[in-house]
Design an enzyme around this catalytic site. Structure first.
Site, PDB file in Angstrom:
ATOM      1  N   LEU A  28       0.772  -1.270   0.074  1.00  0.00           N
ATOM      2  CA  LEU A  28       0.031  -0.029   0.106  1.00  0.00           C
ATOM      3  C   LEU A  28       0.889   1.401  -0.051  1.00  0.00           C
ATOM      4  CD1 LEU A  28      -2.936   1.319   0.320  1.00  0.00           C
ATOM      5  CD2 LEU A  28      -2.544   1.265   2.712  1.00  0.00           C
ATOM      6  N   ASP A  29       0.586   1.933  -0.814  1.00  0.00           N
ATOM      7  CA  ASP A  29       1.216   3.576  -0.896  1.00  0.00           C
ATOM      8  C   ASP A  29       2.845   3.356  -1.312  1.00  0.00           C
ATOM      9  OD1 ASP A  29      -1.237   4.511  -0.640  1.00  0.00           O
ATOM     10  OD2 ASP A  29      -0.946   4.762   1.300  1.00  0.00           O
ATOM     11  N   GLU A  30       3.389   2.171  -1.606  1.00  0.00           N
ATOM     12  CA  GLU A  30       4.615   2.130  -1.711  1.00  0.00           C
ATOM     13  C   GLU A  30       5.196   1.609  -3.193  1.00  0.00           C
ATOM     14  OE1 GLU A  30       6.891   2.135   0.621  1.00  0.00           O
ATOM     15  OE2 GLU A  30       5.766   2.157   2.507  1.00  0.00           O
TER      16      GLU A  30
END
Lengths: 286, 286, 286, 286
Positions: free
Chosen positions: D229-231
């Site tokens: 996530l969000d990486e």
């Protein structure tokens, strides 16, 4: 954010002692809870500007008596005063030509609740954007303007604006110059977007000029239209970096985002009653 | 970053097929390992620009033969070619008047190793900044300029520049206009900083004009000085937001940071041989 | 800008009716001409903040009686009040390690009159920057810090700060963490610069982390130092665009400009008494 | 700008001598006129990246033979190669939840010709935005996702994507996390917009966290969605200044403009085949 109605006073006057004190005392005496107060003193011009917003729900004065009750203070300090109410939805007319991006952006913002206004009317000198108007259920009037019929068409425009009780006009890349008379009918209520960082590149084809000059940054400017082309009071500006790699076409493409954003911010400030005009400059309360 | 010496070719020519291929083939044949290659085609002008940098340590050609060996290619494509070496430290003269901020900033950058140059010479039309020059052990020459003695003083300046083998001149808020002749002696090698977002506010007192016009953003521009005041090729620009709260004095104060930064970036690009001038515009390689 | 001395009140208190009115009435009654007034209400926290600045030359109260006379109002509204005078030059100590750029920038700003403070003292854990201190005639104390001697060296630092009547400490890339106790000795008076856009990249080597993560923008943050590393109230931040072309070295080089500018702006705001701290956040008056 | 079709090669490989030379020689031999060439060497990783675009109209190879003819070169340099044609319109699916602003912005951009793609499909976990889809004549599928039915609904989504020959997925504020498996089905072809300046404020409610931390700048980040996530690899970021005056609501309001602009820029770069992913970072050709 604010669920209850509030009132807003916009005040300009010569700088004097005691203004803030007197205005806030007036509000306090009528049980007005101040939500926001911002003042600005232009020491060079010895001019004072103030925006104060207070809650109406416990305020002791009815709306229609505020101006009258405040008139003594206004007279004492030689104030120019505007009173607004946060729950009034201003009525906006949008003037367009052929470019749809600013119009589409404004309509999208209204759809998502970002613009606190009604948009009952779109006026254009070309038929191209009628489909968009229809899609959004907004009256569209095509009034082609030529040198010959300009006065006549402006009269028709003014009539339409009057019929629709229009408060504010937005020139969303409307490629016609409004006459001095027309501008004077809506003083500080016609918001234009110019696709350059004014005062650089006044007039036509600013992206071409910017490319020609080899600037490393381009901009857009939103200002109130006056009889002097591109010389009205500036409300908002924004810029973006460009480089030698940007052709005129690429400046035009990227610039559309600037135009949309700058115009939207200027309209927002205007609709929130955060703009005061003074000596062809603006005070923008935050 | 790069510990070993490298060579840099800056190339301008009419756009044609096969340029990149031919240049890279030349380097490969002499065992040149390319560190960086950037090209730009201006399709509108049918012009081609290229900067290529390669390692010298395994390169088969001695430095003094590169230009000659490359001359056939240059002739074939009608190229304008500049050859630079990364381990040469250009010699910079700084022209100043009374404002110290840009000078101090450049000297601080040199102290901390940010500027790859020698600074043997500071020239001024005022004595004010001599102390700073002395503090940094740099020769300071005060040559006051008036209408009457301008030609004479410029001759003295040129003599000093020659004696010091100056490669590049920086006008660090030097408040005199250089003559056309003087500018032509250092074509694209005189870097000026103008305290506005050109082409807005050409000439004197741009912060006053910006304040007067009520702009919401101010800027600074670094450009090569030419005989046309503030009209030379722009190297770098930067801007910052301002508001009605900013007096002229506050614009001047904030603007100093812009001026320092923009001038430093322009000098850096110049010293890294990343600037090509074409039709009064610049290609700035990244 | 302002030639005459002025007084500044910084006020924090629970939000209540009548604060602005009462404060401005107090000033008016003592003939204080308000130069600047800014207030902020945090509706979520029901907290009120105000900065008011007025001219002293016609003010009816002597400086040393202002606090006492204002204390009734302060008590009534449960205010936290700070009183400052514009003609007092705060005394600043600069803590450094090995990097000179922020120190050089601050000294250059002081030379050119941009910082309204005295700088009698530089403290470092390394001897490297002593030459710079000497060049500017500032006392330099080298106090190398290790795990073992940290408490002892901080005691020496505090003693030096006391001897020099230091008002504010600037950590100009000082690469040591100050103890909680030390920070508490100068609450909201230790200004640090962190070379990232906090809260991204807390701790050591933020440019390396930024490069590793592949961000397109890097930043710098100035905040008041507290016992929690990089968690203190943020005063100012700034960013710049970077790209895949930027190596760690190039981020470090470009970042220095951000660090200098952000630190200088934070110090300027602090020295102008424009910062109020509340719940680990800052109100920055404009 | 470019009226004729062009071909684009995106190349990644270990850094070696002779790549640019060999590739440009290949194009020249088949009479390919290079419009744009950009290369990047990551010296730290010893990796080489290149984007080259050339005109097809005089190119000697038919489109379907380019890859094969180039395969020898690709093999020799161990290249990862992608071939694209400028006249192919990618097919985009948009995933949404309840917030309309990014969807409306993308549809407006498509209307005004700013996005070079087809949008045949909108998928949502809520019915709210169906009206907008209908208004624009785009198929809308509501697939509410819960913990229990997530695998099943993702299967349905994948089926719809397949039926519609979707090339690229845009998560226009789609408030669901896609599974690792789903992401792997569209590697580097799912573009997400996160409403913070990553890596700051990962996860839910970033504007609340930004307000809580008291940052002076907020941002938005567009990245390729991965299982983390969000990486995922960051494509584009943009920021704007905020202040203590901004409530969470005001950050959300202002942030919408950032989200729209950042997402649009990321999509534009992707559709122009200007993005290469390498080690969870992106090379964005200009």
């Amino acid at each position: 954010m604010k669920n209850e109605a509030s009132a807003i006073l916009l005040i300009s006057c010569p700088d004097q002692q005691g203004i803030v004190c007197t205005v806030t005392d007036f509000l306090m005496r009528h049980n007005g809870n101040i939500i926001d107060l911002e003042q600005h003193t232009d020491t060079e011009e010895a001019a004072f500007f103030m925006r104060v917003e207070w809650e109406l729900n416990e305020f002791a004065l009815p709306r229609d008596q505020i101006s009258e009750k405040f008139s003594l203070i206004a007279a004492r300090f030689d104030m120019k005063v505007d009173l607004h109410f946060s729950d009034y939805k201003p009525r906006m007319a949008i003037f367009v030509s052929k470019f749809p991006h600013c119009l589409l952006d404004l309509l999208a913002r209204q759809s998502s609740g970002d613009l606190n206004c009604e948009i009952p009317l779109i006026i254009s000198n070309h038929p191209d954007l009628e489909t968009i108007a229809k899609m959004h259920g907004i009256a569209f009037h095509c009034l082609p303007v030529s040198k010959e019929n300009k006065a006549e068409q402006e009269a028709s425009q003014l009539e339409l604006l009057k019929q629709n009780n229009i408060d504010v006009i937005v020139m969303a890349r409307y490629m016609q110059i409004l006459s001095d008379d027309f501008c004077r009918s809506f003083p500080n209520r016609i918001i234009n977007i110019h696709h350059s960082f004014l005062p650089a590149f006044v007039g036509a084809k600013p992206y071409h000029s910017a490319h020609q000059r080899g600037v490393k940054i381009v901009g857009a400017t939103s200002h109130y239209a006056t009889g002097d082309l591109d010389e009205g009071p500036i409300i908002e500006q924004e810029v973006m970096r460009v480089s030698h790699k940007d052709s005129v076409e690429s400046l035009i493409r990227k610039g559309r985002d600037l135009e949309k954003m700058v115009l939207a911010r200027a309209i927002w400030a205007h609709l929130q009653n955060k703009v005061l005009v003074y000596k062809n400059r603006t005070v923008i309360f935050s």
